[in-house]
Design a protein around this motif. Structure first.
Motif, PDB file in Angstrom:
ATOM      1  N   THR A  74       0.836  -1.211   0.000  1.00 46.33           N
ATOM      2  CA  THR A  74       0.000   0.000   0.000  1.00 46.33           C
ATOM      3  C   THR A  74       0.865   1.253   0.000  1.00 46.33           C
ATOM      4  OG1 THR A  74      -1.737  -1.180   1.206  1.00 46.33           O
ATOM      5  CG2 THR A  74      -1.828   1.217   1.207  1.00 46.33           C
ATOM      6  N   VAL A  75       1.881   1.273   0.852  1.00 48.42           N
ATOM      7  CA  VAL A  75       2.768   2.442   0.909  1.00 48.42           C
ATOM      8  C   VAL A  75       3.491   2.637  -0.422  1.00 48.42           C
ATOM      9  CG1 VAL A  75       4.842   3.387   2.000  1.00 48.42           C
ATOM     10  CG2 VAL A  75       3.078   2.303   3.409  1.00 48.42           C
ATOM     11  N   LEU A  76       4.066   1.554  -0.957  1.00 50.19           N
ATOM     12  CA  LEU A  76       4.798   1.667  -2.220  1.00 50.19           C
ATOM     13  C   LEU A  76       3.858   2.038  -3.363  1.00 50.19           C
ATOM     14  CD1 LEU A  76       7.230  -1.399  -2.055  1.00 50.19           C
ATOM     15  CD2 LEU A  76       7.779   1.009  -1.691  1.00 50.19           C
ATOM     16  N   GLY A  77       2.697   1.402  -3.441  1.00 57.55           N
ATOM     17  CA  GLY A  77       1.772   1.667  -4.536  1.00 57.55           C
ATOM     18  C   GLY A  77       1.246   3.089  -4.531  1.00 57.55           C
ATOM     19  N   TRP A  95       7.808   5.889 -16.303  1.00 55.03           N
ATOM     20  CA  TRP A  95       7.705   5.289 -14.967  1.00 55.03           C
ATOM     21  C   TRP A  95       6.369   4.582 -14.800  1.00 55.03           C
ATOM     22  CZ3 TRP A  95      12.005   4.494 -12.733  1.00 55.03           C
ATOM     23  CH2 TRP A  95      13.048   5.418 -12.758  1.00 55.03           C
ATOM     24  N   ARG A  96       5.307   5.118 -15.414  1.00 54.24           N
ATOM     25  CA  ARG A  96       3.990   4.490 -15.311  1.00 54.24           C
ATOM     26  C   ARG A  96       4.023   3.080 -15.899  1.00 54.24           C
ATOM     27  NH1 ARG A  96       1.053   7.972 -18.246  1.00 54.24           N
ATOM     28  NH2 ARG A  96       0.725   9.310 -16.448  1.00 54.24           N
ATOM     29  N   VAL A  97       4.704   2.914 -17.022  1.00 55.29           N
ATOM     30  CA  VAL A  97       4.818   1.586 -17.634  1.00 55.29           C
ATOM     31  C   VAL A  97       5.675   0.668 -16.769  1.00 55.29           C
ATOM     32  CG1 VAL A  97       5.664   0.321 -19.646  1.00 55.29           C
ATOM     33  CG2 VAL A  97       4.495   2.518 -19.956  1.00 55.29           C
ATOM     34  N   LEU A  98       6.794   1.182 -16.259  1.00 52.81           N
ATOM     35  CA  LEU A  98       7.700   0.360 -15.463  1.00 52.81           C
ATOM     36  C   LEU A  98       7.065  -0.097 -14.158  1.00 52.81           C
ATOM     37  CD1 LEU A  98      11.051   2.321 -15.991  1.00 52.81           C
ATOM     38  CD2 LEU A  98      10.438   0.076 -16.921  1.00 52.81           C
ATOM     39  N   MET A  99       6.162   0.698 -13.602  1.00 55.75           N
ATOM     40  CA  MET A  99       5.509   0.302 -12.354  1.00 55.75           C
ATOM     41  C   MET A  99       4.498  -0.822 -12.553  1.00 55.75           C
ATOM     42  SD  MET A  99       6.762   1.986  -9.786  1.00 55.75           S
ATOM     43  CE  MET A  99       8.323   1.661 -10.660  1.00 55.75           C
ATOM     44  N   VAL A 100       4.055  -1.034 -13.792  1.00 54.26           N
ATOM     45  CA  VAL A 100       3.105  -2.107 -14.076  1.00 54.26           C
ATOM     46  C   VAL A 100       3.809  -3.368 -14.566  1.00 54.26           C
ATOM     47  CG1 VAL A 100       1.046  -2.721 -15.408  1.00 54.26           C
ATOM     48  CG2 VAL A 100       1.342  -0.386 -14.620  1.00 54.26           C
ATOM     49  N   CYS A 101       4.999  -3.213 -15.134  1.00 51.80           N
ATOM     50  CA  CYS A 101       5.723  -4.350 -15.714  1.00 51.80           C
ATOM     51  C   CYS A 101       5.964  -5.514 -14.754  1.00 51.80           C
ATOM     52  CB  CYS A 101       7.053  -3.867 -16.289  1.00 51.80           C
ATOM     53  SG  CYS A 101       6.890  -3.070 -17.911  1.00 51.80           S
ATOM     54  N   TYR A 135       3.566  -7.721  -5.973  1.00 47.36           N
ATOM     55  CA  TYR A 135       2.145  -7.363  -5.898  1.00 47.36           C
ATOM     56  C   TYR A 135       1.859  -5.884  -5.701  1.00 47.36           C
ATOM     57  CZ  TYR A 135       1.344 -12.396  -5.417  1.00 47.36           C
ATOM     58  OH  TYR A 135       1.306 -13.744  -5.631  1.00 47.36           O
ATOM     59  N   PHE A 136       2.880  -5.028  -5.504  1.00 44.43           N
ATOM     60  CA  PHE A 136       2.555  -3.615  -5.297  1.00 44.43           C
ATOM     61  C   PHE A 136       1.859  -2.987  -6.505  1.00 44.43           C
ATOM     62  CE2 PHE A 136       6.580  -2.861  -7.491  1.00 44.43           C
ATOM     63  CZ  PHE A 136       6.328  -1.689  -8.197  1.00 44.43           C
ATOM     64  N   PRO A 137       2.075  -3.477  -7.760  1.00 40.46           N
ATOM     65  CA  PRO A 137       1.317  -2.888  -8.877  1.00 40.46           C
ATOM     66  C   PRO A 137      -0.197  -3.029  -8.745  1.00 40.46           C
ATOM     67  CG  PRO A 137       3.213  -4.100  -9.716  1.00 40.46           C
ATOM     68  CD  PRO A 137       3.112  -4.418  -8.255  1.00 40.46           C
ATOM     69  N   PHE A 138      -0.681  -4.022  -7.970  1.00 44.87           N
ATOM     70  CA  PHE A 138      -2.127  -4.160  -7.772  1.00 44.87           C
ATOM     71  C   PHE A 138      -2.698  -2.953  -7.029  1.00 44.87           C
ATOM     72  CE2 PHE A 138      -1.357  -8.914  -8.030  1.00 44.87           C
ATOM     73  CZ  PHE A 138      -1.946  -9.037  -9.277  1.00 44.87           C
ATOM     74  N   MET A 185      -5.601  -3.494  -1.983  1.00 38.93           N
ATOM     75  CA  MET A 185      -5.169  -4.224  -0.785  1.00 38.93           C
ATOM     76  C   MET A 185      -5.868  -5.574  -0.682  1.00 38.93           C
ATOM     77  SD  MET A 185      -5.242  -0.928   1.759  1.00 38.93           S
ATOM     78  CE  MET A 185      -5.039  -1.855   3.296  1.00 38.93           C
ATOM     79  N   LEU A 186      -7.164  -5.609  -1.003  1.00 38.58           N
ATOM     80  CA  LEU A 186      -7.897  -6.874  -0.963  1.00 38.58           C
ATOM     81  C   LEU A 186      -7.331  -7.851  -1.980  1.00 38.58           C
ATOM     82  CD1 LEU A 186     -10.306  -8.602   0.011  1.00 38.58           C
ATOM     83  CD2 LEU A 186     -11.673  -7.511  -1.783  1.00 38.58           C
ATOM     84  N   LEU A 187      -7.021  -7.367  -3.165  1.00 36.27           N
ATOM     85  CA  LEU A 187      -6.466  -8.231  -4.199  1.00 36.27           C
ATOM     86  C   LEU A 187      -5.120  -8.806  -3.756  1.00 36.27           C
ATOM     87  CD1 LEU A 187      -7.228  -9.229  -6.993  1.00 36.27           C
ATOM     88  CD2 LEU A 187      -5.986  -7.292  -7.971  1.00 36.27           C
ATOM     89  N   VAL A 188      -4.283  -7.976  -3.153  1.00 42.37           N
ATOM     90  CA  VAL A 188      -2.985  -8.447  -2.645  1.00 42.37           C
ATOM     91  C   VAL A 188      -3.196  -9.502  -1.560  1.00 42.37           C
ATOM     92  CG1 VAL A 188      -0.897  -7.778  -1.395  1.00 42.37           C
ATOM     93  CG2 VAL A 188      -1.768  -6.324  -3.238  1.00 42.37           C
ATOM     94  N   ALA A 189      -4.098  -9.237  -0.621  1.00 42.92           N
ATOM     95  CA  ALA A 189      -4.336 -10.172   0.481  1.00 42.92           C
ATOM     96  C   ALA A 189      -4.839 -11.520  -0.018  1.00 42.92           C
ATOM     97  CB  ALA A 189      -5.335  -9.560   1.466  1.00 42.92           C
TER      98      ALA A 189
END
Length: 516
Positions: A74-77, A95-101, A135-138, A185-189
């Motif tokens: 959550t903090v990183l995302g 950076w937007r693309v790299l954060m999803v890769c 999982y931070f991209p979620f 957060m729910l998706l990550v959990a």
């Protein structure tokens, strides 16, 4: 004027309702089987099996992993989304693309890469590191989408009341991000509850690893089912907590108005630290796994454990065959459910929708455990065949197809179906001539997402893969479990290549998604 045939408008056709109920029954059946199987041992033995230090350890490990990883993602995302969408960060579009890769690299492939770099990486610390980077991209994706469309007037109003820029952000902007952040957060959990490959490779035991161990080593269906019941309870608890935290507050604008694009906040002297943060995050989440894959792939040709191209081709064919079958079956099963939900919102459609989503939120090992029980007891000829495997994939991934098809149906005018019925077409012919062409783009998108998810699925495939059939995920797992890193690299690299289109699709959908 010709009157539309009876049923052209009004109630949903009976075949659609029947097909929707059949799909919902298929999705709910594994849950019922697991629960009934768990309590076949009797209350006393069930209590003894659950009231053990081992179960307490699994609960502590699972809870610790979920709490720490969800907090860090959550903090990183949120921080990465704010830097990309709301500041003067140089090269924001890249950076937007790299954060999803990082989503293109399956989590268990990421753990493989990190273990080859740091062989001593294990336990809670190693598991948190790998799952956070995977999982931070979620969280980043939905939060970035909201920030990109947020009205600047909200912050201006807060500033006009005397709040500082930071206070205005926390009071006016951050509350608007709550639904998106909670969804991520729910998706990550839920991913953490179902994670197996990462945790097994890093020797960190949770309920999912223990369930698979009970089945593969002890072949104890009852003990595994009891642990699965606890895991189902945890999944339902997470869904309930997320719903309560989300609340009933609305965040939509009233009236059409004219939303103003938020201005980029100047970073000034914080530009260099921001670039260092984004670079470090990219290197850790993307550079390490890709670099490790390149190294071991190149080393494979010089190693005695080098891969056999023919075997790799057979594995790719097995993966493509299962993924294609799962995609087609999932899309076909999603059509009646999506039609029922999109055309007539009622208690029945809500019940069918919830049934499909609850089942798909469970780990693949739980679904596989139930289908093994059913096929062994009542349909032994299909045990260890692709029929059971594709059924598991359909239960797990049908929401991926249903969401896109439902969205396409929502934009298809119902009057066109009524016009076709008025011209003499029956319900099926009207559906094939009108609805199918209009929803084809959504169906293709759903097929693509189910295909990619199936190609990288591990836990259900380990239990249900047909005899003599390997997928990229199981072949990679077999090689990495034998510490054959060079032999595992080609399968891991192929999975990344197969996953790349999904990453592109997620990014495009996030950029094009309308915001309130």
């Amino acid at each position: 004027m010709t009157r539309p045939p009876r049923g052209a408008s009004g109630a949903t056709p009976a075949p659609v309702v029947a097909a929707s109920l059949a799909v919902a029954a298929l999705c709910v059946l594994p849950l019922l089987v697991v629960v009934l199987k768990a309590f076949e041992v009797g209350p006393a033995q069930a209590f003894d099996l659950l009231w053990r230090p081992r179960v307490g350890e699994l609960l502590r490990n699972t809870a610790s992993l979920v709490l720490v990883t969800v907090s860090l993602t959550t903090v990183l995302g949120v921080c990465a989304a704010w830097l990309v969408e709301r500041t003067s960060l140089p090269g924001a579009r890249y950076w937007r693309v790299l954060m999803v890769c990082p989503l293109a690299v399956p989590a268990f492939v990421n753990s493989y890469a990190w273990v080859t770099v740091r062989p001593d990486l294990e336990g809670l610390g190693g598991s948190v590191l790998v799952t956070t980077l995977s999982y931070f991209p979620f969280v980043f994706l939905p939060v970035a989408a909201v920030l990109r469309g947020l009205d600047q007037g909200l912050e201006d109003s807060a500033r006009s009341l005397g709040l500082s820029p930071w206070a205005a952000f926390f009071r006016a902007v951050l509350p608007q991000l709550r639904p998106a952040a909670l969804g991520g957060m729910l998706l990550v959990a839920l991913h953490l509850l179902s994670e197996f490959g990462v945790l097994a490779m890093l020797r960190f035991n949770t309920f999912t690893t223990a369930i698979l161990e009970q089945f593969q080593v002890a072949f104890s269906n009852s003990a595994g089912s009891l642990l699965a019941v606890v895991l189902i309870a945890l999944c339902l608890a997470l869904l309930t907590v997320e719903s309560l935290l989300r609340g009933t507050l609305r965040h939509a604008r009233l009236g059409r108005g004219a939303a103003r694009r938020a201005l980029s906040a100047p970073l000034g002297r914080w530009t260099v630290p921001a670039l260092v943060f984004m670079t470090a995050l990219t290197v850790l989440a993307l550079g390490v796994p890709l670099g490790s894959l390149v190294y071991w792939f190149s080393a494979g040709g010089q190693s005695e454990s080098g891969f056999d191209p023919a075997e790799l081709a057979a594995t790719v064919w097995g993966t493509l065959r299962l993924a294609t079958s799962a995609g087609l079956v999932s899309v076909a099963a999603a059509f009646p459910v999506a039609w029922l939900i999109a055309r007539r919102r009622s208690w029945l459609s809500v019940l069918v929708e919830r049934a499909t989503y609850v089942a798909s939120s469970l780990p693949g090992v739980v679904i596989a455990l139930a289908l093994v029980t059913l096929s062994v007891r009542y349909a032994r000829p299909v045990y260890q065949t692709s029929v059971v495997t594709v059924a598991a994939y359909t239960i797990l991934f049908i929401p991926l197809a249903m969401v896109t098809i439902r969205a396409a149906m929502a934009h298809a005018p119902e009057e066109l179906i009524e016009a076709a019925r008025a011209l003499g077409d029956g319900p099926l012919r009207a559906f094939l001539r009108v609805m199918v062409p209009l929803t084809a783009p959504g169906a293709l998108a759903g097929f693509a997402m189910v295909f990619i998810a199936t190609a990288t699925e591990l836990t259900a495939t380990l239990l249900l893969a047909p005899t003599g059939t390997q997928t990229l995920a199981t072949a990679f797992w077999s090689a990495s479990e034998s510490i054959d890193y060079a032999g595992a690299a080609p399968y891991a690299a192929t999975m990344v290549l197969v996953s790349a289109p999904l990453t592109y699709l997620l990014l495009r959908r996030a950029e094009e998604e309308p915001t309130p």
